[in-house]
Motif scaffolding. Structure first.
Motif, PDB file in Angstrom:
ATOM      1  N   GLU A 163      -5.685  -8.477 -55.078  1.00 58.71           N
ATOM      2  CA  GLU A 163      -4.960  -7.774 -54.014  1.00 58.71           C
ATOM      3  C   GLU A 163      -4.998  -6.263 -54.213  1.00 58.71           C
ATOM      4  OE1 GLU A 163      -1.535 -11.147 -52.986  1.00 58.71           O
ATOM      5  OE2 GLU A 163      -1.190  -9.639 -54.541  1.00 58.71           O
ATOM      6  N   TYR A 214      -2.448  -2.275 -59.401  1.00 53.73           N
ATOM      7  CA  TYR A 214      -2.310  -3.499 -60.199  1.00 53.73           C
ATOM      8  C   TYR A 214      -1.212  -3.359 -61.252  1.00 53.73           C
ATOM      9  CZ  TYR A 214      -3.494  -7.217 -63.489  1.00 53.73           C
ATOM     10  OH  TYR A 214      -3.425  -8.296 -64.341  1.00 53.73           O
ATOM     11  N   GLU A 257       4.031  -5.656 -55.214  1.00 54.07           N
ATOM     12  CA  GLU A 257       3.274  -5.924 -56.430  1.00 54.07           C
ATOM     13  C   GLU A 257       1.967  -6.608 -56.049  1.00 54.07           C
ATOM     14  OE1 GLU A 257       5.742  -8.132 -59.069  1.00 54.07           O
ATOM     15  OE2 GLU A 257       7.102  -6.442 -59.459  1.00 54.07           O
ATOM     16  N   TYR A 258       0.926  -6.305 -56.804  1.00 54.33           N
ATOM     17  CA  TYR A 258      -0.406  -6.800 -56.448  1.00 54.33           C
ATOM     18  C   TYR A 258      -1.022  -7.589 -57.599  1.00 54.33           C
ATOM     19  CZ  TYR A 258       0.030  -3.019 -52.990  1.00 54.33           C
ATOM     20  OH  TYR A 258       0.466  -2.179 -51.990  1.00 54.33           O
ATOM     21  N   THR A 259      -1.689  -8.675 -57.246  1.00 51.85           N
ATOM     22  CA  THR A 259      -2.585  -9.309 -58.205  1.00 51.85           C
ATOM     23  C   THR A 259      -3.814  -8.408 -58.303  1.00 51.85           C
ATOM     24  OG1 THR A 259      -3.782 -10.565 -56.518  1.00 51.85           O
ATOM     25  CG2 THR A 259      -1.795 -11.583 -57.461  1.00 51.85           C
ATOM     26  N   PHE A 260      -4.692  -8.696 -59.258  1.00 46.51           N
ATOM     27  CA  PHE A 260      -5.870  -7.832 -59.392  1.00 46.51           C
ATOM     28  C   PHE A 260      -6.712  -7.857 -58.116  1.00 46.51           C
ATOM     29  CE2 PHE A 260     -10.313  -7.057 -60.616  1.00 46.51           C
ATOM     30  CZ  PHE A 260     -10.162  -5.764 -61.110  1.00 46.51           C
TER      31      PHE A 260
END
Length: 451
Positions: A324, A127, A319-322
């Motif tokens: 993801e 994250y 890049e990741y959302t929370f």
């Protein structure tokens, strides 16, 4: 602060965190099932403790021997080997009085917490930092073998494209080395032909014998000029910063390994160099090769992202959302555990020689960076947490896995092993662990003295 001191601090910080959380994994379900916990200790308090305080029925403390930690659960034969209490009639609040399924949950609590902790760390790192890696398939010109003797043993040469390990495609160059260590076969592409090679059984042993040469693979170094050095035989010719060598005498020479081979073959001669300038134009210059086989130029050093911008390979950034980051962290945890299991299989196979690489406290401490680097600290802590989880679940008496093994036997057969049997099993397991501890730290000592 010295680099060694920084590593030591990180080691004890990580170890303390992992031990306390592991023991909490036993402590919390024990309390939930109304089982008395007599002691909760970070490190072992052999003969005496550094700090201790009793709160309620539990004594909390810090021991002086940093080989782990423990919770002393009433009515259980554990590290304390307190067999006197076992001679009395079972009490309702003792471990031995609880149903087998509750005792199983208590014993599995520690390793469960260790694995969950690792996954949470991986989720947090995904994250916050995302992930960046060099795409393996983008290395159209293959890899560089910087230690030819080791490369020859593996059957890999500079310029080879490594396509698969054990039949599985490798997505990230960052994972290539560990995949080869854990693998048995590799598929490479050489001169347009696919070749499958079997890695020698003792290949890990070869790497361990000379750890300085273990990283025998790297990215090919593009030959990009930084400047023509003072005193060079080529001082004053039209070679400038950022010029990328393309050919020498019409032969492909984009990488350092190609250039060095051609220069060696043209010692003392004049050569024709074609370069691609910063602006993207092409030019050809005549240059002199010294009798030592040198051009007399300094090479430019760039970051992976800069090399990617120049088209040598692709760097993938995710890049990741929370939300993801959750599956990404779980996948990382499972993948790390899988890699460790593969390594352990090789360690238990004497013919691989992998047992020579088993290390103790020094080896673990050296896993940490010698400067404060929080991403590296947390990544190392997550890895050690997974190692602790797996090692603790092994069916060895004195480890959580040994207790789980006997509990499963009890649940399946309906017969509970006697206290005397458990006492002997605990002793056998204890001596096995001492032997492993001596072997691992003996390996560290041997390397310090003789290597």
């Amino acid at each position: 602060m010295s680099p060694i001191a920084i590593q030591v601090i990180q080691f004890f910080l990580s170890l303390s965190l992992l031990i306390v959380l592991h023991e909490l994994g036993h402590f919390i379900p024990a309390k939930l099932f109304k089982t008395r916990v007599e002691k909760f200790y970070l490190f072992f308090d052999v003969k005496f403790s550094l700090l201790k305080k009793k709160i309620g029925e539990t004594e909390y403390g810090i021991g002086w021997l940093p080989l782990g930690g423990y919770v002393k659960i009433a009515g259980m034969i554990d590290e304390s080997m307190d067999t006197e209490a076992m001679k009395e009639e079972p009490k309702p609040w003792e471990f031995r009085s609880k149903p087998a399924w509750q005792r199983l949950i208590i014993m599995l609590g520690g390793v469960t917490v260790n694995f969950i902790l690792a996954v949470l760390i991986y989720i947090g790192m995904a994250y916050k930092y995302g992930s960046q890696y060099i795409v393996m398939d983008s290395l159209k010109d293959g890899i560089a073998v910087v230690e030819p003797t080791i490369g020859d043993k593996a059957g890999i040469k500079t310029g080879d494209r490594i396509l698969k390990v054990d039949g599985e495609s490798i997505e990230s160059f960052n994972n290539l080395f560990i995949e080869i260590i854990n693998g048995n076969t590799i598929t490479i592409e050489r001169d347009g032909q696919q070749i499958e090679k079997e890695l020698p059984v003792d290949f890990i042993s070869t790497l361990i014998e000379d750890e300085e040469k273990a990283r025998f693979l790297t990215l090919r170094q593009p030959f990009i000029i930084a400047e023509v050095s003072e005193g060079s035989v080529n001082k004053g010719i039209d070679l400038k910063e950022g010029d990328r060598v393309q050919t020498i005498n019409g032969q492909d020479a984009r990488y350092y390994d190609q250039v060095s081979t051609l220069l060696e073959a043209n010692k003392g001669k004049t050569i024709s160099i074609n370069v691609l300038t910063k602006e993207g134009s092409s030019k050809t210059v005549e240059a002199q090769v010294s009798t030592e086989g040198k051009l007399g130029v300094a090479l430019g050093r760039y970051s992976p992202y800069e090399y990617a911008e120049l088209g040598y390979y692709d760097v993938k950034t995710e890049e990741y959302t929370f939300l993801e980051a959750i599956p990404a962290g779980i996948n990382q945890g499972v993948e790390t555990l899988g890699n460790y299991v593969k390594q352990l299989k090789k360690i238990f196979n004497p013919s691989t020689g992998a047992y020579k690489g088993v290390g103790g406290f020094k080896a673990i401490g050296s896993m940490f960076p010698d400067s404060w680097d929080w991403p590296a600290f947390w990544a190392t802590t997550a890895l050690i947490s997974i190692i602790l989880a797996f090692m603790n679940i092994l069916p060895i008496p004195a480890l959580d896995g040994g207790h789980v093994m006997f509990l499963l036997y009890e649940m399946i057969s309906g017969r509970k092993p006697s206290d005397k049997f458990m006492e002997y099993a605990q002793m056998v397991g204890f001596f096995l662990l001492i032997g492993l501890l001596l072997f691992a730290n003996g390996n560290d000592l041997y390397k310090m003295i003789f290597k």
